[in-house]
Design a protein around this motif. Sequence first.
Motif, PDB file in Angstrom:
ATOM      1  N   HIS A 188     -31.327  25.250 -15.649  1.00  0.00           N
ATOM      2  CA  HIS A 188     -31.107  24.244 -14.609  1.00  0.00           C
ATOM      3  C   HIS A 188     -32.272  24.277 -13.622  1.00  0.00           C
ATOM      4  O   HIS A 188     -32.440  25.252 -12.890  1.00  0.00           O
ATOM      5  N   THR A 217     -29.525  18.704  -7.585  1.00  0.00           N
ATOM      6  CA  THR A 217     -29.628  19.841  -8.506  1.00  0.00           C
ATOM      7  C   THR A 217     -28.829  21.052  -8.047  1.00  0.00           C
ATOM      8  O   THR A 217     -28.643  21.999  -8.812  1.00  0.00           O
ATOM      9  N   GLY A 236     -23.696  26.601 -12.971  1.00  0.00           N
ATOM     10  CA  GLY A 236     -24.241  27.141 -14.215  1.00  0.00           C
ATOM     11  C   GLY A 236     -24.487  28.638 -14.136  1.00  0.00           C
ATOM     12  O   GLY A 236     -24.251  29.375 -15.100  1.00  0.00           O
ATOM     13  N   GLU A 280     -25.149  21.805  -9.889  1.00  0.00           N
ATOM     14  CA  GLU A 280     -25.312  22.170 -11.300  1.00  0.00           C
ATOM     15  C   GLU A 280     -25.909  23.576 -11.430  1.00  0.00           C
ATOM     16  O   GLU A 280     -25.479  24.377 -12.269  1.00  0.00           O
ATOM     17  N   ALA A 281     -26.885  23.884 -10.593  1.00  0.00           N
ATOM     18  CA  ALA A 281     -27.520  25.204 -10.649  1.00  0.00           C
ATOM     19  C   ALA A 281     -26.545  26.299 -10.247  1.00  0.00           C
ATOM     20  O   ALA A 281     -26.477  27.360 -10.878  1.00  0.00           O
ATOM     21  N   ASP A 293     -33.341  29.560 -11.591  1.00  0.00           N
ATOM     22  CA  ASP A 293     -34.591  28.898 -11.948  1.00  0.00           C
ATOM     23  C   ASP A 293     -35.753  29.786 -11.492  1.00  0.00           C
ATOM     24  O   ASP A 293     -35.990  29.929 -10.286  1.00  0.00           O
TER      25      ASP A 293
END
Length: 333
Positions: free
Chosen positions: A80, A92, A99, A95-96, A40
Amino acid sequence: MTKPLALTLGEPAGIGPDITLQAWLRRNALGLPAFYVLGDPAFLAQRAKLLDLPVPIAEVRLEQAPEAFAAALPVVSTGHRVTALPGRPDATSAEAAIGAIRQAVADVRAGRAGAVVTNPIAKAVLYRAGFSHPGHTEFLAELAADGGALPQPVMMLWSPTLAVVPVTIHVSLREAIEQLTSPLITSTTRIVAASLRRYFGVSRPRIAMSGLNPHAGEDGTMGTEEDTIIAPAIATLRNAGLDVQGPLPADTMFHDAARKSYDCAVCMYHDQALIPIKTLAFDEGVNVTLGLPFIRTSPDHGTAFGIAGKGTANPASLIAALQLAARMASQSS
């Protein structure tokens, strides 16, 4: 090396973002290979601001990463959004982290990146989110599967001082003993020898193999696995032309003189291999996954939640992982 390295974000609440930013700052002084972060961009910009590090963040497409690397830390978004704070993983995080790993492997397998370099993950955080693998190594093997056939991942911990491989990995000691077989030892050691030749330029690898029990069983008085499991595997490997010595007492394998007699130590379980290298080379050790159809390296430490976001994390192991990944990619090309 012409392709950039794909670096995963890792656990956002850990020190992965911290050491990534610090590694980029040292890119010129250390001649680091070009890399891009999968994660991100806004989150990394916030962490740089928190740490007061002068790291410009550039959200880029992958093909723009090599050119952008000179002036900014290139980040390829995985889509993400991350909201975790230092030391405080949240919903979060998993998932981050997952991913980023998936995308890094996809990039390398598609020929867009030269190797996968992974920042540390927090297994407990992933388990709570339903992650079904014991760790990075096993997840990477699933992502590398072709037609349903899983490769055998082999975990090597490498440093200029010592390289070690545990035959059994992320299982309890009781389960490790149950898993230990001659075929597993043989297949693991074959992968180690082939990788030393292909990626490390060792034309005739010298491999030292530990016993399982104290004093390597002391002629069967402290255990029989050396005679019934390990010695037959060594015989098979020697018959195939490999230079393998053992089974050796694990407590005498790692002093200075002993280390000069081999290129890699193959040990029977996780701690038997990792304790010596983390004692000798904690900041320089690199986790390398062998046996995959792509190169993967990682720092040889965890998420260190207690120091995340404080500016005290040492980037040496990540820097070593980036350098080794580039070396391995160049060696195999």
